[in-house]
Design a protein around this motif. Sequence first.
Motif, mmCIF file in Angstrom:
data_model
loop_
_atom_site.group_PDB
_atom_site.id
_atom_site.type_symbol
_atom_site.label_atom_id
_atom_site.label_comp_id
_atom_site.label_asym_id
_atom_site.label_seq_id
_atom_site.Cartn_x
_atom_site.Cartn_y
_atom_site.Cartn_z
ATOM 1 N N ALA A 223 0.874 -1.215 0.140
ATOM 2 C CA ALA A 223 -0.018 -0.205 0.153
ATOM 3 C C ALA A 223 1.027 1.349 0.011
ATOM 4 C CB ALA A 223 -0.799 0.063 1.079
ATOM 5 N N LYS A 224 2.171 1.220 0.468
ATOM 6 C CA LYS A 224 3.031 2.198 0.347
ATOM 7 C C LYS A 224 3.429 2.477 -0.944
ATOM 8 C CE LYS A 224 5.467 1.061 4.144
ATOM 9 N NZ LYS A 224 6.622 1.181 4.967
ATOM 10 N N GLY A 225 3.442 1.448 -1.804
ATOM 11 C CA GLY A 225 4.078 1.294 -3.273
ATOM 12 C C GLY A 225 5.363 1.185 -3.280
ATOM 13 N N ASN B 97 2.436 1.574 -8.344
ATOM 14 C CA ASN B 97 3.516 1.668 -7.148
ATOM 15 C C ASN B 97 3.922 3.104 -6.979
ATOM 16 O OD1 ASN B 97 3.784 -0.703 -6.144
ATOM 17 N ND2 ASN B 97 5.412 -1.337 -7.584
ATOM 18 N N GLY C 296 0.926 4.905 -1.770
ATOM 19 C CA GLY C 296 1.751 5.668 -0.739
ATOM 20 C C GLY C 296 2.348 7.217 -1.207
ATOM 21 N N GLU D 55 9.980 5.146 4.427
ATOM 22 C CA GLU D 55 9.938 4.419 3.186
ATOM 23 C C GLU D 55 9.356 5.309 1.982
ATOM 24 O OE1 GLU D 55 8.966 0.183 3.435
ATOM 25 O OE2 GLU D 55 10.607 -0.244 1.930
ATOM 26 N N PRO D 56 8.195 5.834 2.335
ATOM 27 C CA PRO D 56 7.394 6.218 1.284
ATOM 28 C C PRO D 56 8.231 7.718 0.748
ATOM 29 C CG PRO D 56 5.989 5.843 2.972
ATOM 30 C CD PRO D 56 7.190 5.693 3.599
ATOM 31 N N GLN E 112 11.346 8.027 0.776
ATOM 32 C CA GLN E 112 12.616 7.531 0.155
ATOM 33 C C GLN E 112 12.062 7.189 -1.421
ATOM 34 O OE1 GLN E 112 14.037 4.858 2.952
ATOM 35 N NE2 GLN E 112 15.924 5.832 2.956
ATOM 36 N N LEU E 113 10.999 6.612 -1.348
ATOM 37 C CA LEU E 113 10.514 5.902 -2.596
ATOM 38 C C LEU E 113 9.662 6.970 -3.369
ATOM 39 C CD1 LEU E 113 8.473 2.706 -1.565
ATOM 40 C CD2 LEU E 113 10.597 2.933 -3.082
ATOM 41 N N HIS E 114 9.165 8.007 -2.809
ATOM 42 C CA HIS E 114 8.301 8.777 -3.725
ATOM 43 C C HIS E 114 8.941 10.085 -4.034
ATOM 44 C CE1 HIS E 114 5.368 5.682 -4.043
ATOM 45 N NE2 HIS E 114 5.339 5.872 -2.781
#
Lengths: 307, 306, 335
Positions: free
Chosen positions: B208-210, C88, C92, C118-119, C121-123
């Motif tokens: 859900a966080k991608g 993806n 998030g 984490e979100p 860093q990812l987004h």
Amino acid sequence: MSFPKSLSPSSKRLPTVEIQLDQIEEGTSLWQDAWRRLSSNRLALISFWLLVAMVLFCFVGPLLTSYSYRTPNLDNALQGPSWAHWFGTDDLGRDQLTRVMKGGQISLGVGILATTVSLIIGVLYGATAAYLGGKIDNAMMRFVDVLYALPFTIFVILLMTLFERSILLLFLVIGAVEWLTMARIVRGQVISLKRQEFIEAAVSMGLSTRRIIVRHLIPNVLGVVAVYATLTVPAVMLLESFLSFLGLGVQPPMPSWGSLIKLGADNLQLYPYLLVIPALFFSLTLFCLNFLGDGLRDALDPQSSKD
Amino acid sequence: MFKFILYRLLQTLLVLWVIVTVTFFLVRLAPGDPFSAERSMPSHVKERLMQHYGLDQPAWVQYGNYVSSLLQGDLGPSYTQSRNVNQILAQTFPVSLELGAWALLIALCIGLPVGVVAAVYRNTRLDYVPMSMAMVGICLPTFVLGPLLALFFGVWLNWFNVSGWFGPHDRVLPALTIGLVYAAVIARITRGGMLEILTRDFIRTARAKGVPFHTIIFKHTLRGGLLPVVSYMGPALAGVISGSFVVETIFQIPGLGREFVSSAFNRDYTLVLGTVIVYAALITLANLLVDIVQVLLNPRIRFEDS
Amino acid sequence: MAQPVLQVQNLTTRFHTRNGVVRAVEDVSFDLNQGEVLGIVGESGCGKSVTCYSMMGLIPQPPGRIEAGSAVLDGQIDLLKASEREMNAIRGKRISMIFQDPMTSLNPYLRISTQLIEPLQLHEKLSKKAAIERGVEALKEVGIPQAEERIHFYPHEFSGGMRQRVMIAMAMITQPDILIADEPTTALDVTVQAQILELIRQRQQANGSAVILITHDLGVVAGLCDRILVMYAGRVVETGTAHEVFKKARHPYTIALQRSIPSLGTKGKPLYTIPGLPPDLSKPIPGDAFALRKGIVSGGKWDHTPPPMVQLSETHWVRESDCELPSLEEVLREC
């Protein structure tokens, strides 16, 4: 399911009665249910019939051959497979087919008997620990933990080399190794059952202890024990053959699949049939036992097979 | 954490002491003695020998002497070979260690990836095929697989020597024999552990966080999923050792396993004790290591203990 | 009116299991406007969670399958047809989610810090250091004391309420357009529930996000939601503003749900419970699902087709039903 348009008072009670009937039916048909699931598992079913065939081969077969598994006939040593000797002859000229059958008797026999020994010790020990509970349970299981930590194969080898080797010692040694896991499993099962609601429900309904044990505890523990026992047989056979391979198990002239494989391994450059045939029989049997055990587990405990 | 390691270290020493004691008396309890193999030996020669090695003294005196010299690192003389036990172990142990290391390496390098892939692609061909092969592997114990490999690759294909321990070539078959069997077990355990984690709620949270798929596997799943494999490493090592007894016999490798089996046959008391001590130390230390790694991997245990 | 941030149309999700096809969500449509709080209400198993998981691409396939429908974000991307890669980038970042059970929704093997940032860093491709700073900030915003230290703790060192706060911080850290809260208070102590709801509202207002709040508890949505969607047996039965659904409810199920809220004023009276169980969704339901539960099986108007939705006002829709409709006064009198 369709309900009548207007529900009279008497028909209103119908659904609940039906539900109760369902549950009772499910309770008594646990084993039938398991059997149905097992027989829908093709691999387990094939394994089962192969095992039946293997048992017949090993126990009935020797009656049908005209050779002895023990009398040497040196003139006839190390003959390849032929019409007279389907699996050839060994280094002492004995018929290899008869010896494979006899070896199977020993391997299967030891497997089943030693499993029974470990079963009895393990179930009694585990159930006692779980039943007594508290400190005694703790001490009993700590003891099992300590035994677990010991490098067992080494002690088994020591025992088998140092003392006079006999089938009895073999049983004792193997049984002594294998009961540990059984004890743990039975204890865990009994304890979790003790806490489960349906036992509490039985108690609250006023069932006698005896009846609870006979009707509820034993059938439920039996399933797990049956599964684990099926999986213990190959483990025991493995240990027996391992010892026989090292020359520490069954003593000549008595053959076991392990010692036959050892003979084959020693002569594999020139007489590969001595290795391949017993290895095939041995592995096939282990295979069937493992698949049957897995199948039984899936059948008796559908939840565990969900993955 | 430090306290935990210290506590486990003491426990390990205790287990070792129990093993030494049990083995010591077990060996002496057994009928026969180191010199009973040579029947022709005159009784006065034998008496002299027994006296020379102190074997005529009461068992507990022998035990005291043995333990005190053991504490100084001296494992005593061998009764059947000209070298002393320390020398024999120094010569044979590295061979077995190398064999075991290769075997474990093979087991992990095959078992882990296969198990992970099977779990990630569960109920597809990538799961069924390798897992059926693993089942076959489990049903082929070392003493069956070893001779079969020797027959196939050694005799028929003639790629490797059937016996001996000389070049790197000679490492392949023995290491494969032990390694493949444990690769099968490790693959099954890995698959089970990974599946257990992959169905947890927190994996859904990560999705859900991608978080991309490979990150989910490597960062979120592997750590918990491999815990069962870590705890299996203790039994695996014990299994590799007993596998080495068989494999060293099959391929005629001058390792500790062969020495152990023959010393037990010959009732070479000190050599038996020496090998048992080495094995026991190895296994208990491995168990200790496994416990520590487990604690490091699983924060929940880590904090309960400290 | 402005473009809705999310438009769901005719969403149908089914699970193809060994025991038959479970029709979890049938023909569900709704809009979510910018910055509003939408409550989805219904008993367990009525399809409210599956609706949201379908939009997020979190339905395990197989056995699940999204059979029809669309869920369009910003009038541009259909979430149901987006690739895993596109999803993806959305999950998030644009849409976040918090879950029912905070005890199992956080990874016990990783530090809070690792999971929280984490979100980012990812987004947002933030460096670890910058992300940690934002993480500490976020923890403070959800009311976690000593955030600088606690961010490095593991989940099991937090209580359930604290973990749900962490989940909220994690979901809101990228300031998403939509927050989906799947029964966020069900697993928590009653005393903590109100705090968590208040926190969600506060974060929602600070960020201007839209919220979908899934719950089986009408009491929870009452104070919080702008609009409410009532679901039964995989279908929407009534939708409207909070005022409409509470004061002008028309569907018998909505009324039954309202009646089953315990209230402080009615001591000594037995609490109303809806008789029977929700229907088995693995069999097709030919007509009015709720009428079936009431024991009205045939002879009604909607024996063969699902009853249609009827519009009562600009915002208020209700599904017709075969059940007799107890008037609100009657309900109030009983309470």
